[in-house]
Structure formats: structure tokens, C-alpha cells
Design a protein around this motif. Structure first.
Motif, PDB file in Angstrom:
ATOM      1  N   GLU A  17      -4.091  13.751  -7.629  1.00  0.00           N
ATOM      2  CA  GLU A  17      -3.924  12.298  -7.450  1.00  0.00           C
ATOM      3  C   GLU A  17      -2.480  11.897  -7.749  1.00  0.00           C
ATOM      4  OE1 GLU A  17      -6.186  10.486  -6.120  1.00  0.00           O
ATOM      5  OE2 GLU A  17      -8.020  11.635  -6.405  1.00  0.00           O
ATOM      6  N   TYR A  24       3.302   9.460  -1.497  1.00  0.00           N
ATOM      7  CA  TYR A  24       3.387   8.126  -0.900  1.00  0.00           C
ATOM      8  C   TYR A  24       4.629   7.374  -1.378  1.00  0.00           C
ATOM      9  CZ  TYR A  24      -1.286   9.212   0.769  1.00  0.00           C
ATOM     10  OH  TYR A  24      -2.349   9.823   1.380  1.00  0.00           O
ATOM     11  N   GLN A  46       0.114   2.123  -1.873  1.00  0.00           N
ATOM     12  CA  GLN A  46      -0.621   3.388  -1.896  1.00  0.00           C
ATOM     13  C   GLN A  46      -0.243   4.200  -3.151  1.00  0.00           C
ATOM     14  OE1 GLN A  46      -2.732   3.469   0.551  1.00  0.00           O
ATOM     15  NE2 GLN A  46      -3.547   5.539   0.446  1.00  0.00           N
ATOM     16  N   GLU A  50      -2.884   5.377  -6.034  1.00  0.00           N
ATOM     17  CA  GLU A  50      -3.108   6.784  -6.421  1.00  0.00           C
ATOM     18  C   GLU A  50      -2.957   6.970  -7.927  1.00  0.00           C
ATOM     19  OE1 GLU A  50      -4.490   8.750  -4.547  1.00  0.00           O
ATOM     20  OE2 GLU A  50      -4.038   8.044  -2.537  1.00  0.00           O
ATOM     21  N   HIS A  53      -6.141   6.094  -9.398  1.00  0.00           N
ATOM     22  CA  HIS A  53      -7.141   7.158  -9.258  1.00  0.00           C
ATOM     23  C   HIS A  53      -6.968   8.195 -10.379  1.00  0.00           C
ATOM     24  CE1 HIS A  53      -7.365   6.255  -4.643  1.00  0.00           C
ATOM     25  NE2 HIS A  53      -7.756   5.258  -5.389  1.00  0.00           N
ATOM     26  N   GLU A  94      -5.364  12.842   3.173  1.00  0.00           N
ATOM     27  CA  GLU A  94      -6.579  12.231   2.625  1.00  0.00           C
ATOM     28  C   GLU A  94      -7.823  13.076   2.937  1.00  0.00           C
ATOM     29  OE1 GLU A  94      -6.858  10.002   0.383  1.00  0.00           O
ATOM     30  OE2 GLU A  94      -4.752   9.434   0.373  1.00  0.00           O
ATOM     31  N   VAL A  97      -7.951  15.550   0.256  1.00  0.00           N
ATOM     32  CA  VAL A  97      -8.439  14.929  -0.982  1.00  0.00           C
ATOM     33  C   VAL A  97      -9.953  14.724  -0.909  1.00  0.00           C
ATOM     34  CG1 VAL A  97      -8.294  12.906  -2.503  1.00  0.00           C
ATOM     35  CG2 VAL A  97      -6.217  13.836  -1.468  1.00  0.00           C
ATOM     36  N   GLN A 127     -12.867   7.537  -0.642  1.00  0.00           N
ATOM     37  CA  GLN A 127     -12.284   8.431   0.365  1.00  0.00           C
ATOM     38  C   GLN A 127     -12.647   8.009   1.792  1.00  0.00           C
ATOM     39  OE1 GLN A 127      -9.787   9.733  -1.788  1.00  0.00           O
ATOM     40  NE2 GLN A 127      -9.767  10.798   0.160  1.00  0.00           N
ATOM     41  N   GLU A 130     -10.112   5.391   2.395  1.00  0.00           N
ATOM     42  CA  GLU A 130      -8.766   5.962   2.517  1.00  0.00           C
ATOM     43  C   GLU A 130      -8.557   6.554   3.922  1.00  0.00           C
ATOM     44  OE1 GLU A 130      -6.693   4.972   0.228  1.00  0.00           O
ATOM     45  OE2 GLU A 130      -6.372   6.653  -1.119  1.00  0.00           O
TER      46      GLU A 130
END
Ligand code: FEO
Length: 173
Positions: A17, A24, A46, A50, A53, A94, A97, A127, A130
Motif C-alpha cells: 500500500e 501515485y 490517490q 493509499e 489503506h 490495481e 493489488v 478494490q 479502485e
């Protein structure tokens, strides 16, 4: 108690993350350097998301009496050929991820660790969002490819994106 396997995998996820955040931020700075202030703003938001997260996972390990261990962040790319390419890379990343989150959910299910499974539901849903956001931006950037005025308009639109704190953090502290 968290299993060792899940504890290690969540520590890896914190790194993933934070690396996403770093990626980003790099896109934001590249866009800014090319005069795309709106695109820079989109990726800046973004970057902030993150970090949220990563923080959610850190809070979770702390609450389960499991130590957070930060690892080095790998280098990120610093230049992209176009805004479209940035969004294409965003979607690709993504998807990776998403597979990492699915893997965490699979370990939690194997462990019959219901608290972890519950915590991960938010990430599974996030997700979906995202990937959808990245796809929407690819669609928009494709529509204005080779159209300077269109790109100017898109950049203005992306300048309106605002950061809102992830809901698990808003209720956690
Ligand atoms: Fe933390 Fe973009 O997923």
C-alpha cells in the motif's frame, strides 16, 4: 491471535500500500511537471488514499497485538509518455493489488479468523472501486487522445477530485 502467515502477509500488504502511494505520488509529480495540474491532483488524492489503506492495516495489526514491521520501499518509475499511459498503469497495478487482497482473504478464511475476514471485506469492496475508477479514467483519456482542448477540459475536471478519509479510519480513532 493472528496466524504467523497472516501477520507476515499483512506486513507485506502495508509495504504494498505504501508502494502504491509512492507510485501515485510519482505520477502526480510527473503530471505536474508537464502542466497537467488536474491530473496531478487526481494522483495526489490517490497518494493520500493509499496511505489511508496502509494506516488501516497498521491499526488492525496494533489492535490484534501484532507488530507492524516496515520494510524498504522499492524504487518507482518517474516518467510516463502520456496521461493515458498513467491510467493504464494504474489499472494494471490495481489488478495486482486486488489479487494481493484476495490472497489475504483466502488466508483469513483458511485460518477461520473471522475478525480478519470482516476487516478485509472493506478492502475487497474498495478494490472493485479502485479498478472501476482507473477504467473510467482510461475511457476518458482515450476519448481525448490527440485532442488538446479535450485534454485541457479533462484536466480541469480531474482538478475537482477531493480527498475524503477512508471510512474505517473515520470511525477508528
Ligand atoms: Fe490500496 Fe489502490 O489500493
Amino acid at each position: 491471535m493472528l496466524s504467523e502467515k497472516l501477520h507476515a502477509a499483512i506486513n507485506e500488504q502495508i509495504n504494498a500500500e505504501l508502494w502504491s502511494a509512492y507510485l501515485y505520488l510519482s505520477m502526480s509529480l510527473d503530471a505536474e511537471s508537464k502542466g497537467y495540474k488536474g491530473v496531478a491532483n487526481w494522483f495526489y488524492v490517490q497518494w493520500l488514499e493509499e496511505q489511508d489503506h496502509a494506516r488501516i492495516f497498521m491499526n488492525y495489526l496494533n489492535s490484534r497485538d501484532a507488530k507492524v514491521e516496515l520494510k524498504p520501499l522499492a524504487e518507482v518509475r518517474t516518467q510516463w509518455d502520456s496521461v493515458l499511459e498513467m491510467f493504464q498503469e494504474t489499472l494494471k497495478h490495481e489488478k495486482v493489488v486486488t489479487s494481493l487482497i484476495n490472497n489475504l482473504a483466502a488466508i483469513a478464511a483458511e485460518d477461520r479468523d473471522f475478525a480478519s475476514s470482516n476487516m478485509l471485506v472493506w478492502f475487497v469492496n474498495e478494490q472493485v472501486e479502485e479498478e472501476e475508477n482507473a477504467r473510467d479514467q482510461i475511457f476518458a483519456a482515450e476519448a481525448v487522445e490527440n485532442d488538446k482542448y479535450g485534454m485541457y477540459q479533462l484536466d480541469k475536471e480531474l482538478a475537482t477530485r477531493v480527498y475524503t478519509q477512508a471510512s474505517p479510519l473515520a470511525t477508528a480513532e
